[in-house]
Design a protein around this motif. Structure first.
Motif, PDB file in Angstrom:
ATOM      1  N   ASP A  92      -7.887 -17.166 -25.745  1.00 49.56           N
ATOM      2  CA  ASP A  92      -8.854 -18.047 -26.403  1.00 49.56           C
ATOM      3  C   ASP A  92     -10.268 -17.470 -26.344  1.00 49.56           C
ATOM      4  OD1 ASP A  92      -6.783 -19.791 -26.893  1.00 49.56           O
ATOM      5  OD2 ASP A  92      -7.218 -21.076 -25.176  1.00 49.56           O
ATOM      6  N   GLY A  93     -10.610 -16.829 -25.223  1.00 49.32           N
ATOM      7  CA  GLY A  93     -11.989 -16.395 -25.020  1.00 49.32           C
ATOM      8  C   GLY A  93     -12.301 -14.993 -25.474  1.00 49.32           C
ATOM      9  N   LEU A  94     -11.266 -14.165 -25.712  1.00 46.91           N
ATOM     10  CA  LEU A  94     -11.507 -12.768 -26.086  1.00 46.91           C
ATOM     11  C   LEU A  94     -10.919 -12.397 -27.441  1.00 46.91           C
ATOM     12  CD1 LEU A  94     -10.754 -11.037 -22.654  1.00 46.91           C
ATOM     13  CD2 LEU A  94     -12.997 -11.547 -23.649  1.00 46.91           C
ATOM     14  N   ARG A  95     -10.244 -13.334 -28.066  1.00 50.79           N
ATOM     15  CA  ARG A  95      -9.565 -13.026 -29.339  1.00 50.79           C
ATOM     16  C   ARG A  95     -10.556 -12.622 -30.412  1.00 50.79           C
ATOM     17  NH1 ARG A  95      -8.309 -16.256 -33.628  1.00 50.79           N
ATOM     18  NH2 ARG A  95      -9.028 -18.067 -32.458  1.00 50.79           N
ATOM     19  N   ILE A  96     -11.720 -13.292 -30.470  1.00 54.24           N
ATOM     20  CA  ILE A  96     -12.723 -12.994 -31.488  1.00 54.24           C
ATOM     21  C   ILE A  96     -13.961 -12.425 -30.804  1.00 54.24           C
ATOM     22  CG2 ILE A  96     -14.222 -13.961 -33.269  1.00 54.24           C
ATOM     23  CD1 ILE A  96     -12.135 -16.082 -33.783  1.00 54.24           C
ATOM     24  N   TYR A 104     -19.006  -8.352 -19.335  1.00 55.80           N
ATOM     25  CA  TYR A 104     -19.247  -7.739 -18.028  1.00 55.80           C
ATOM     26  C   TYR A 104     -17.921  -7.156 -17.562  1.00 55.80           C
ATOM     27  CZ  TYR A 104     -19.959  -7.313 -12.992  1.00 55.80           C
ATOM     28  OH  TYR A 104     -20.026  -6.839 -11.700  1.00 55.80           O
ATOM     29  N   VAL A 105     -17.899  -5.862 -17.297  1.00 55.17           N
ATOM     30  CA  VAL A 105     -16.662  -5.171 -16.926  1.00 55.17           C
ATOM     31  C   VAL A 105     -16.872  -4.454 -15.592  1.00 55.17           C
ATOM     32  CG1 VAL A 105     -14.971  -3.432 -17.592  1.00 55.17           C
ATOM     33  CG2 VAL A 105     -16.056  -4.856 -19.358  1.00 55.17           C
ATOM     34  N   ARG A 106     -15.961  -4.668 -14.651  1.00 61.61           N
ATOM     35  CA  ARG A 106     -15.976  -3.956 -13.369  1.00 61.61           C
ATOM     36  C   ARG A 106     -14.642  -3.239 -13.221  1.00 61.61           C
ATOM     37  NH1 ARG A 106     -14.708  -5.150  -7.977  1.00 61.61           N
ATOM     38  NH2 ARG A 106     -14.042  -7.250  -8.568  1.00 61.61           N
ATOM     39  N   HIS A 107     -14.698  -1.955 -12.871  1.00 53.40           N
ATOM     40  CA  HIS A 107     -13.453  -1.197 -12.797  1.00 53.40           C
ATOM     41  C   HIS A 107     -13.556  -0.083 -11.771  1.00 53.40           C
ATOM     42  CE1 HIS A 107     -15.123   2.194 -15.238  1.00 53.40           C
ATOM     43  NE2 HIS A 107     -15.869   1.231 -15.746  1.00 53.40           N
ATOM     44  N   ASP A 108     -12.413   0.402 -11.387  1.00 51.84           N
ATOM     45  CA  ASP A 108     -12.295   1.542 -10.470  1.00 51.84           C
ATOM     46  C   ASP A 108     -11.548   2.629 -11.225  1.00 51.84           C
ATOM     47  OD1 ASP A 108     -12.026   3.334  -8.441  1.00 51.84           O
ATOM     48  OD2 ASP A 108     -10.736   2.081  -7.182  1.00 51.84           O
ATOM     49  N   GLY A 109     -12.298   3.552 -11.785  1.00 51.82           N
ATOM     50  CA  GLY A 109     -11.675   4.556 -12.634  1.00 51.82           C
ATOM     51  C   GLY A 109     -11.100   3.904 -13.869  1.00 51.82           C
ATOM     52  N   ALA A 110      -9.831   4.137 -14.141  1.00 53.81           N
ATOM     53  CA  ALA A 110      -9.180   3.548 -15.315  1.00 53.81           C
ATOM     54  C   ALA A 110      -8.614   2.170 -15.037  1.00 53.81           C
ATOM     55  CB  ALA A 110      -8.067   4.480 -15.805  1.00 53.81           C
ATOM     56  N   THR A 111      -8.758   1.702 -13.798  1.00 56.13           N
ATOM     57  CA  THR A 111      -8.179   0.412 -13.409  1.00 56.13           C
ATOM     58  C   THR A 111      -9.194  -0.720 -13.580  1.00 56.13           C
ATOM     59  OG1 THR A 111      -6.744   1.502 -11.795  1.00 56.13           O
ATOM     60  CG2 THR A 111      -7.064  -0.881 -11.561  1.00 56.13           C
ATOM     61  N   LEU A 112      -8.850  -1.684 -14.406  1.00 55.27           N
ATOM     62  CA  LEU A 112      -9.713  -2.854 -14.613  1.00 55.27           C
ATOM     63  C   LEU A 112      -9.625  -3.774 -13.408  1.00 55.27           C
ATOM     64  CD1 LEU A 112     -11.491  -4.614 -16.541  1.00 55.27           C
ATOM     65  CD2 LEU A 112      -9.347  -5.692 -17.281  1.00 55.27           C
ATOM     66  N   LEU A 113     -10.799  -4.171 -12.885  1.00 63.05           N
ATOM     67  CA  LEU A 113     -10.850  -5.101 -11.765  1.00 63.05           C
ATOM     68  C   LEU A 113     -11.325  -6.484 -12.185  1.00 63.05           C
ATOM     69  CD1 LEU A 113     -12.443  -2.747  -9.081  1.00 63.05           C
ATOM     70  CD2 LEU A 113     -10.013  -3.240  -9.447  1.00 63.05           C
ATOM     71  N   GLU A 114     -12.226  -6.518 -13.157  1.00 63.30           N
ATOM     72  CA  GLU A 114     -12.790  -7.809 -13.568  1.00 63.30           C
ATOM     73  C   GLU A 114     -13.394  -7.667 -14.961  1.00 63.30           C
ATOM     74  OE1 GLU A 114     -16.382 -10.904 -12.213  1.00 63.30           O
ATOM     75  OE2 GLU A 114     -15.889  -9.139 -10.994  1.00 63.30           O
ATOM     76  N   ILE A 115     -13.259  -8.713 -15.753  1.00 59.07           N
ATOM     77  CA  ILE A 115     -13.946  -8.787 -17.043  1.00 59.07           C
ATOM     78  C   ILE A 115     -14.387 -10.231 -17.243  1.00 59.07           C
ATOM     79  CG2 ILE A 115     -11.772  -9.110 -18.307  1.00 59.07           C
ATOM     80  CD1 ILE A 115     -13.098  -7.611 -20.656  1.00 59.07           C
ATOM     81  N   SER A 116     -15.647 -10.402 -17.623  1.00 58.75           N
ATOM     82  CA  SER A 116     -16.207 -11.747 -17.802  1.00 58.75           C
ATOM     83  C   SER A 116     -16.926 -11.827 -19.137  1.00 58.75           C
ATOM     84  CB  SER A 116     -17.186 -12.094 -16.672  1.00 58.75           C
ATOM     85  OG  SER A 116     -16.552 -12.045 -15.414  1.00 58.75           O
ATOM     86  N   ARG A 117     -16.940 -13.019 -19.682  1.00 61.85           N
ATOM     87  CA  ARG A 117     -17.662 -13.264 -20.935  1.00 61.85           C
ATOM     88  C   ARG A 117     -18.235 -14.672 -20.905  1.00 61.85           C
ATOM     89  NH1 ARG A 117     -15.264 -13.768 -27.138  1.00 61.85           N
ATOM     90  NH2 ARG A 117     -17.278 -13.576 -28.195  1.00 61.85           N
ATOM     91  N   LYS A 118     -19.502 -14.785 -21.256  1.00 61.09           N
ATOM     92  CA  LYS A 118     -20.132 -16.092 -21.369  1.00 61.09           C
ATOM     93  C   LYS A 118     -19.720 -16.713 -22.699  1.00 61.09           C
ATOM     94  CE  LYS A 118     -24.582 -18.413 -20.735  1.00 61.09           C
ATOM     95  NZ  LYS A 118     -26.026 -18.234 -20.476  1.00 61.09           N
TER      96      LYS A 118
END
Length: 428
Positions: A92-96, A104-118
């Motif tokens: 619902d929140g990332l489709r469009i 906001y993206v936090r990652h360790d190399g190619a590994t996704l740790l967190e993604i946020s969107r207001k």
């Protein structure tokens, strides 16, 4: 509820703000420096590195971006998208994604740790890695609601008056929508017209976040006073009424799009600007930026949606009692617009364009009664107004009394024609 509340896209089209490109200074290393001068991972001053050594970045969505493209640009494993988008809040929140949106993206190399969107002022989507899986939740910001009152007088435009009064564009648009069936805000405004509005404000930790519903309003146009109060009935329905209890929702509003100018009026003997010959102008042309939403001025049924000669992309609505309306030169149609489908007052049916015989983006709007062309600006519109049910009236009177009292604070200034205050006064 039948009121023409314009969406965010339309307000952006109305107020074109110039944005200064952020220019970052170029820094050079000093000629003499020690290795200790370089910022290490996790140290203050390097916003891209978190305390645990992971990389955190705010990604601004570009035109044509998809999540897959963003993942590849940030060197993230795109295979993780399957697990992320399997979560309902993420879908619902990332489709469009729209150009300018931020992730906001936090990652360790190619590994996704967190993604946020207001998602909006009060809601943020947070997706975090838990082991080999992901969890998603929508965090809601707690806020306090205050009631504010503001007054203003028209000197050059309604927006300018709102700005001087400390009222947001969205609130003044709501005020205009409330009185849309009584006042033509395109043509009827005059210098010296005045307004007062009582509305909600949302606050968090001493900061004003947003403005909410208009609770009561008054508009004095060319010496005539119009008043409205918001009321939620026992069954949950919300609408606006006069203080006497008559609904402000009429069967029709005068214009199918707000805050623009008439570029060509109804004129049976107009010289056509492209054909250069006498051809009657059977409607009204409203100049507006391409993409401006066009809304149904009344309930009806779609009887035509397609290409129609010089009209270009056009829509015809049938409203009953012999009344039909036509909308020409549209850039495109709304998804919900299909022949045979019913629309309600305020539904978006299409978007302003310049298709067909048009010199620039505008809406050509026609109003017909039993096939006869009528001037949309002057034709007597169907009323359709109803009064509060007698059984509901005591509840209505009790509910709106404090709103009218708040609206009337300093009301004598409006009645006497004195210059009203421009700063809003607030109470919790």
């Amino acid at each position: 509820m039948g009121f023409l509340l314009p969406d965010a896209g339309y307000q952006d089209a109305l107020r074109l703000d110039l944005a200064l490109t952020e220019v970052k200074p170029v820094f050079t290393l000093p000629l003499l420096f020690n290795s200790s001068d370089l910022v290490k991972a996790g140290e203050f001053g390097n916003p891209d590195i978190t305390a645990d050594g992971n990389r955190a970045v705010t990604v601004k969505v570009r035109r044509g971006d998809t999540l897959d493209r963003i993942f590849r640009r940030e060197n993230l494993d795109p295979g993780q998208l399957v697990a992320v988008m399997a979560l309902a809040p993420a879908r619902d929140g990332l489709r469009i994604l729209r150009p300018g949106d931020e992730l906001y993206v936090r990652h360790d190399g190619a590994t996704l740790l967190e993604i946020s969107r207001k998602l909006d002022t009060f809601h943020t989507l947070n997706i975090t890695r838990v082991g080999d899986a992901f969890e998603a939740r929508v965090a809601t910001l707690e806020y306090q609601t205050r009631t504010a009152r503001a007054t203003g007088d028209i000197r050059s435009s309604l927006f300018e008056a709102a700005a001087r009064a400390g009222v947001s564009d969205s609130t003044i648009m709501k005020l205009a929508a409330i009185f849309a069936s009584q006042i033509d805000f395109v043509l009827d405004l005059r210098d010296g017209d005045r307004f007062a509005v009582v509305f909600e404000e949302m606050w968090h930790d001493g900061d004003k976040l947003d403005e909410g519903d208009v609770l009561a309003a008054e508009f004095v146009s060319q010496g005539k006073t119009y008043r409205a109060v918001r009321y939620q009935a026992a069954d949950g329905r919300v609408s606006y009424y006069t203080p006497e209890g008559r609904s402000l929702r009429k069967a029709f509003v005068r214009a199918p799009l707000a805050f623009t100018r008439v570029s060509s009026d109804f004129n049976p003997r107009r010289m056509h600007p492209i054909l250069n010959k006498m051809r009657g102008h059977t409607g009204v042309d409203y100049a507006a930026p391409s993409g401006t939403p066009v809304r149904a001025p009344g309930d009806g049924r779609v009887t035509f949606a397609g290409r129609k000669g010089g009209y270009g992309n056009a829509i015809i609505l049938e409203h009953g009692n012999g009344v039909t309306t036509l909308y020409g030169h549209l850039s495109r149609f709304a998804q919900a617009t299909a022949v045979g489908r019913r629309v309600q007052q305020g539904d978006v049916i299409g978007y302003v364009g310049a298709t067909g015989l048009a010199t620039g983006p505008h809406l050509h709007y026609e109003y017909r009664v039993n096939g006869k062309y009528m001037n949309p600006r002057t034709v007597k519109l169907p009323e359709g107004s109803t009064a509060i049910d007698a059984r509901e009236r005591p509840r209505f009177v009790q509910a709106v009394a404090p709103l009218l009292e708040r609206l009337d604070a300093g009301h004598s200034m409006l009645a006497d024609g004195k210059a009203p205050a421009t700063a809003s006064d607030q109470t919790t």
